[in-house]
Design an enzyme around this catalytic site. Structure first.
Site, PDB file in Angstrom:
ATOM      1  N   TYR A  47      26.492   8.036   7.776  1.00 10.33           N
ATOM      2  CA  TYR A  47      25.545   7.035   8.284  1.00 10.33           C
ATOM      3  C   TYR A  47      24.202   7.728   8.513  1.00 10.33           C
ATOM      4  O   TYR A  47      23.910   8.739   7.887  1.00 10.33           O
ATOM      5  CB  TYR A  47      26.137   6.389   9.543  1.00 10.33           C
ATOM      6  CG  TYR A  47      25.420   5.156  10.022  1.00 10.33           C
ATOM      7  CD1 TYR A  47      25.072   4.138   9.134  1.00 10.33           C
ATOM      8  CD2 TYR A  47      25.088   4.996  11.360  1.00 10.33           C
ATOM      9  CE1 TYR A  47      24.411   3.004   9.567  1.00 10.33           C
ATOM     10  CE2 TYR A  47      24.436   3.854  11.808  1.00 10.33           C
ATOM     11  CZ  TYR A  47      24.094   2.871  10.901  1.00 10.33           C
ATOM     12  OH  TYR A  47      23.439   1.752  11.334  1.00 10.33           O
ATOM     13  N   ARG A  83      14.851  -3.923   2.984  1.00  7.50           N
ATOM     14  CA  ARG A  83      14.256  -3.179   4.097  1.00  7.50           C
ATOM     15  C   ARG A  83      15.316  -2.238   4.653  1.00  7.50           C
ATOM     16  O   ARG A  83      15.869  -2.464   5.722  1.00  7.50           O
ATOM     17  CB  ARG A  83      13.768  -4.157   5.178  1.00  7.50           C
ATOM     18  CG  ARG A  83      12.940  -3.506   6.275  1.00  7.50           C
ATOM     19  CD  ARG A  83      12.900  -4.369   7.517  1.00  7.50           C
ATOM     20  NE  ARG A  83      14.220  -4.624   8.075  1.00  7.50           N
ATOM     21  CZ  ARG A  83      14.885  -3.771   8.855  1.00  7.50           C
ATOM     22  NH1 ARG A  83      14.368  -2.603   9.156  1.00  7.50           N
ATOM     23  NH2 ARG A  83      16.085  -4.104   9.324  1.00  7.50           N
ATOM     24  N   LYS A 114      28.056   1.382   6.690  1.00  2.15           N
ATOM     25  CA  LYS A 114      28.468   0.538   7.814  1.00  2.15           C
ATOM     26  C   LYS A 114      29.977   0.329   7.812  1.00  2.15           C
ATOM     27  O   LYS A 114      30.644   0.406   8.856  1.00  2.15           O
ATOM     28  CB  LYS A 114      27.763  -0.815   7.743  1.00  2.15           C
ATOM     29  CG  LYS A 114      26.262  -0.764   7.992  1.00  2.15           C
ATOM     30  CD  LYS A 114      25.951  -0.670   9.474  1.00  2.15           C
ATOM     31  CE  LYS A 114      24.462  -0.710   9.727  1.00  2.15           C
ATOM     32  NZ  LYS A 114      24.112  -0.662  11.149  1.00  2.15           N
ATOM     33  N   ASP A 157      19.881  -5.158   6.911  1.00  7.67           N
ATOM     34  CA  ASP A 157      18.645  -4.673   6.287  1.00  7.67           C
ATOM     35  C   ASP A 157      18.003  -5.689   5.345  1.00  7.67           C
ATOM     36  O   ASP A 157      17.631  -5.362   4.211  1.00  7.67           O
ATOM     37  CB  ASP A 157      18.898  -3.348   5.568  1.00  7.67           C
ATOM     38  CG  ASP A 157      19.045  -2.191   6.563  1.00  7.67           C
ATOM     39  OD1 ASP A 157      18.773  -2.406   7.752  1.00  7.67           O
ATOM     40  OD2 ASP A 157      19.434  -1.088   6.148  1.00  7.67           O
ATOM     41  N   ASP A 159      23.138  -7.596  12.017  1.00  5.56           N
ATOM     42  CA  ASP A 159      23.251  -6.381  12.821  1.00  5.56           C
ATOM     43  C   ASP A 159      21.892  -5.862  13.275  1.00  5.56           C
ATOM     44  O   ASP A 159      21.760  -5.345  14.375  1.00  5.56           O
ATOM     45  CB  ASP A 159      23.992  -5.310  12.025  1.00  5.56           C
ATOM     46  CG  ASP A 159      24.359  -4.109  12.882  1.00  5.56           C
ATOM     47  OD1 ASP A 159      24.765  -4.319  14.031  1.00  5.56           O
ATOM     48  OD2 ASP A 159      24.240  -2.975  12.402  1.00  5.56           O
ATOM     49  N   ASP A 160      20.871  -5.998  12.426  1.00  3.84           N
ATOM     50  CA  ASP A 160      19.538  -5.512  12.795  1.00  3.84           C
ATOM     51  C   ASP A 160      18.980  -6.301  13.975  1.00  3.84           C
ATOM     52  O   ASP A 160      18.287  -5.746  14.829  1.00  3.84           O
ATOM     53  CB  ASP A 160      18.585  -5.631  11.603  1.00  3.84           C
ATOM     54  CG  ASP A 160      19.099  -4.886  10.392  1.00  3.84           C
ATOM     55  OD1 ASP A 160      19.248  -3.662  10.481  1.00  3.84           O
ATOM     56  OD2 ASP A 160      19.376  -5.527   9.364  1.00  3.84           O
ATOM     57  N   ASN A 190      14.658   4.387  12.524  1.00  3.25           N
ATOM     58  CA  ASN A 190      15.431   5.257  11.639  1.00  3.25           C
ATOM     59  C   ASN A 190      14.736   5.352  10.284  1.00  3.25           C
ATOM     60  O   ASN A 190      14.021   4.429   9.890  1.00  3.25           O
ATOM     61  CB  ASN A 190      16.841   4.698  11.456  1.00  3.25           C
ATOM     62  CG  ASN A 190      17.656   4.731  12.724  1.00  3.25           C
ATOM     63  OD1 ASN A 190      17.723   5.730  13.402  1.00  3.25           O
ATOM     64  ND2 ASN A 190      18.278   3.602  13.061  1.00  3.25           N
TER      65      ASN A 190
END
Length: 545
Positions: free
Chosen positions: A153, A206, A224, A296, A318-319, A471
């Site tokens: 990850y 992204r 993930k 993303d 998740d973002d 990140n």
């Protein structure tokens, strides 16, 4: 009776011939000449790709892909054996020392990215192991989770996504492209697992803070799901990584002859949403109980897609929601370190630098917690926030506020009423507002400079809470060493990517990582086991607690 038997035999023979034709794979043998050579196999789908004799890599033409159940199991690009030979020969003729990689070649790059050549070597070893022995692969990750998580990850996954087309050896996951529009419902049946518990999907627009990586986004879906398996206990055969390839706006990828994705500009508008709609309906058709995690996507699509599907599918972004839940948990922890109850969060001034999808989720989730758990009204909770984008602090006087509100959900509620604050930069905001909590989700490395961090050390009683969450490491707003040095060692600091311990005044200090990897495996497991139908804000808030 004789006529009936002949008719029956002819029908059986015709059926057998048809079935046999489905299993024929043509190969072009290069031996001084080009000759068409037919191979007959009873295998289909991933069994063909796992057979070294019949697997042709990307050389299967579209007709064979349909006949042999390969559509969606390979990137949409078709490459002849000659083209694939050239790629492999280029790799064979280049020694490790001759490889050029701007993410790991120079000491300055390593310092910024946080990715070392040793991390890359380990990543390649693990990728090879996964192809040979998946059981051992996951045992190593589970037994050495802290060490291996940075390899599978962030930050190393960013390197793998950026280099996806060059690293590609064997497909892992599914590829849905614009070329396949109208075929998604049949394509999902090419995946040979009857039961899938969780799907992680991206369009690669992204990825982390690295921007548009196109088809390389599949690497983040894979990373993930490795965490879902190692930390959440999901079975490796019941997870599915997916990339939806609708083109790329990255000129570097478009001009790369080895890039395996579509090189057309990214699909936009209603047509884009039709493609995602078709994907969601296809997944629900084949695996109606599966959890779908969006990963993303560009901010302008991420919020709209969440609003579009959250009430009708078991899904989450998740973002937006995973990051927000982790941040809320981190803020609760910060209150505890200050010797205060969770409810003290309602009294804090929060400066949020960044107005993308993650920042949207953080603002919405923290505000909802203040309302549901701490008794504030929605208006009172919104007043606790000061939100900045690339143009500075956002106020009611922002000329394009209505346009921004379509991207950042309910942004108008958070925009400051004091119009003289419009466009104030980070340092000016900190000096004027004197916040207790400072959160960075900008994707801009070093934006929390020495002056800004020093200004955050304004309260002699309560140590400042500084979360630098972008990140990978090269995009982190500030390092733990910088935060501690500028606040006389007082900062309650957390980062999105992992950092090693730092030495401050002769003492080793190990700062925390505030990354959604600590929440989404458990959140996903609860949703999948509970078959809740949808993931609500209350569930996410509860996970934070």
């Amino acid at each position: 009776m004789l006529c009936h038997l002949r008719t029956t035999r002819r029908a059986v023979e015709t059926s057998a011939m048809l079935e046999r034709s489905r299993m024929i794979s043509s190969k072009t043998v290069v031996d001084g000449k080009n000759r068409l050579h037919a191979e007959i196999t009873k295998s289909k789908g991933r069994d063909v790709l796992n057979d070294p004799v019949f697997n042709k890599g990307l050389a299967f033409p579209s007709t064979e892909r349909d006949r042999m159940g390969l559509r969606g199991l390979l990137p949409s690009v078709v490459r002849s054996m000659k083209e694939q030979e050239k790629i492999v020969m280029d790799e064979l003729c280049s020694s490790w020392s001759e490889r050029k990689d701007d993410m790991i070649d120079k000491d300055e790059a390593i310092l910024k990215s946080g990715i070392h050549k040793e991390d890359v070597r380990r990543k390649e070893v693990l990728m090879g192991l996964h192809e040979r022995n998946e059981t051992l692969y996951y045992k190593i990750i589970m037994d050495n989770f802290l060490e291996m998580s940075r390899i599978i990850y962030t930050p190393t996954v960013g390197w793998a996504c950026s280099r996806y087309s060059g690293l590609y050896k064997k497909p892992r996951g599914m590829f849905f492209s614009l070329k396949d529009k109208g075929e998604f419902a049949s394509m999902v049946f090419n995946w040979d697992s009857e039961k899938v518990d969780v799907v992680v999907v991206t369009d690669g627009s992204r990825v982390l803070g690295l921007g548009d990586l196109g088809i390389g986004g599949l690497g983040i879906s894979i990373g993930k799901l490795d965490l879902y398996i190692a930390a959440g206990g999901f079975h490796p055969r019941r997870v599915l990584p997916v990339v939806i390839d609708v083109g790329t706006d990255n000129p570097k990828l478009r001009n790369d002859p080895n890039y395996m994705g579509l090189v057309n500009p990214r699909l936009q508008g209603w047509e884009y949403y039709e493609v995602i709609d078709e994907f969601m309906e296809a997944v629900a058709l084949r695996w109606p109980k599966a959890l779908v995690q969006f990963e993303d996507f560009q901010t302008k699509h991420a919020i709209k897609l969440l609003q579009r599907y959250k009430n009708n599918f078991l899904m989450f972004n998740d973002d937006i929601q995973g990051t927000a839940a982790t941040v809320l948990a981190g803020l609760y922890g910060a209150m505890k370190l200050q010797g205060k109850p969770f409810s003290a969060l309602a009294d804090q001034k929060i400066v949020l630098v960044g107005a993308g999808s993650a920042a949207t989720g953080v603002a919405l989730t923290v505000r909802k917690a203040m309302v549901l758990r701490m008794g504030l009204t929605m208006e009172e909770a919104a007043e606790r926030f000061y939100i900045l984008d690339k143009d500075g602090l956002i106020s009611k006087d922002r000329s394009n506020l209505s346009e921004l509100d379509r991207i950042f959900y309910n942004l108008k509620d958070y925009a400051r009423k004091a119009t003289d604050m419009e466009g104030l930069q980070v340092l000016d905001v900190v000096k004027r507002v004197k916040p207790g909590i400072f959160i960075g989700l900008t994707g801009v490395g070093g934006i929390f400079n020495e002056d800004v961090l020093t200004a955050m050390n304004h309260d002699p009683v309560n140590p400042p809470v500084i979360f630098a969450l972008s990140n990978p490491t090269s995009h982190t707003e500030c390092t733990p060493e910088e935060a501690l040095r500028c606040t006389n060692g007082r900062a309650i600091y957390a980062s999105g990517s992992p950092f090693t311990g730092v030495l401050y005044n002769g003492k080793a200090v190990y700062t925390s990582q505030c990354n959604n990897r600590f929440i989404f495996p458990g959140l996903g497991l609860g949703a999948a086991l509970g078959q809740t139908g949808k993931l609500t804000s209350l569930m996410i808030n509860k996970a934070s607690e």
